[in-house]
Design a protein around this motif. Sequence first.
Motif, PDB file in Angstrom:
ATOM      1  N   ILE A 133      42.271  -8.475  37.594  1.00 40.40           N
ATOM      2  CA  ILE A 133      42.256  -9.654  38.652  1.00 40.40           C
ATOM      3  C   ILE A 133      43.693 -10.011  39.371  1.00 40.40           C
ATOM      4  O   ILE A 133      43.946 -10.111  40.406  1.00 40.40           O
ATOM      5  N   TRP A 191      49.098 -13.804  42.554  1.00 41.45           N
ATOM      6  CA  TRP A 191      47.933 -13.223  43.457  1.00 41.45           C
ATOM      7  C   TRP A 191      48.580 -12.931  44.832  1.00 41.45           C
ATOM      8  O   TRP A 191      48.679 -13.914  45.550  1.00 41.45           O
ATOM      9  N   ARG A 251      42.746 -12.569  33.101  1.00 40.16           N
ATOM     10  CA  ARG A 251      42.791 -11.988  34.301  1.00 40.16           C
ATOM     11  C   ARG A 251      43.621 -10.960  34.561  1.00 40.16           C
ATOM     12  O   ARG A 251      43.501 -10.004  35.409  1.00 40.16           O
TER      13      ARG A 251
END
Length: 452
Positions: free
Chosen positions: A132, A202, A127
């Motif tokens: 991401i 995130w 990721r």
Amino acid sequence: MSNFGIPTDEQLAKINKLAKRTLSKDEVFVFSGKSAGDMMIPNRNTKLSLELLQVMVADAKHGVSFMLNHNWNNWGGIQGIPYGKVFDGRIIPSDNENETMELHLDKFIFRDDEIIDGVSANALIKRIETGILSDTSIGFSTDIMKCSICGENYYGGKCRHWKGSTYEMGDGTQKVCTLTAMPPSIIIPYNNNALFEESIVWDGAYPGAVVTQSKHGDIIETPSGKFSIIDTKEELPENTPLLGQYCNGNIVTMVKKSDHNKIFGLGGIEDEKPKGSEELMNENLNKMLESFEIEVTDSDGNYDFQGILIQLAEKWDGMVETIKASVEPLKPAEGILSTTEYLGIPLYEIKEELGEGVSGNDLMKLAKEGQEYHKSLSDEAIAMGVRAMGNDFPTETWKKSFEVMGTNNIKDIMKTWELQANAGIPAGRQTDPGAGQKQSMSIPDDAFKVGK
């Protein structure tokens, strides 16, 4: 083939200084990026100082845990385990507006398929490689937040300013009160002093996003205790450490608390009621609230502290009104001057002497002028006494006597001294105007004889 994630020889050497066994390039994934900067955070009116960033660089070289989502708390019943380590850092100039310097940290993750907190290290690496996951957040600590107005520690008790408020400076300019996080007051060599972890996050998408979702008073539970989000003015004991998190241009600060009634996860999400919380309400306090007929729990049986305060305020207002209605107006006590007197003199006598139109302000002005005239007259009389008696005049004795004496009496005494002074010092000219202008010559007769 891209070399992204592959450590250089220099990086691998630094990693192996921290490892317990020698690691190869194939075993570790390395990446770097901006972790913080010295920009003023607008919505927090707080920034990190260059000096604090320099301490963080030194901490990074000693090794700092690299985690997922700041999962060092006990949120969800799972204690976070580091995925890697921060092993180096540097400060470079920034191209961003309102920012001069940036903190960049180097991290490595040990390549592994073992699942930790629901995610394996290799899944996390994928990721990061694909972009991401790109945001990181640092956890830091300091006990000094410097006020931009007075230069004092904002939470230390000496600062009297409020973060975000505007103040007029000595030169007439306006200045907003902001805070600058400085290095801790105590720096221990070869130890982590300010930077204690960095996490891959995130931003805003996970329940524990402290930086984006926190508000003042939220509680975070960690293995080392409970921490409360602090975003308003509080006075803390000297050298109280503040826990901070910096992520993607935002910052939040926390302070450790010894006991709380409400436990939150990282995002301010209320956790289950802690064991023993039903005993937090003191028995005597419960009895008092019952006597006031105040409901202490909500519909779910949880203590509703905000509701308790609201009910107490309403009860208090009602009691005050009841007391006001039942108490008779106070009468002047015996021996106490009433409003119909001034310094013991009936107001009707004052009005007879000075006229009906004299106000309280006029009376004060007249009293002040009379006081000044009394002092001036006393000084003039003392001067006359010195003139009359010279050094033998008892100045201090007469000063004290005049303080309690009326002006007419002072005038009479001064006239007496004036007569005494004039009698002792003759008036007018006492010299002979013709002195020296006529000469009297007495010559004996023998002086006119001729011969023998």
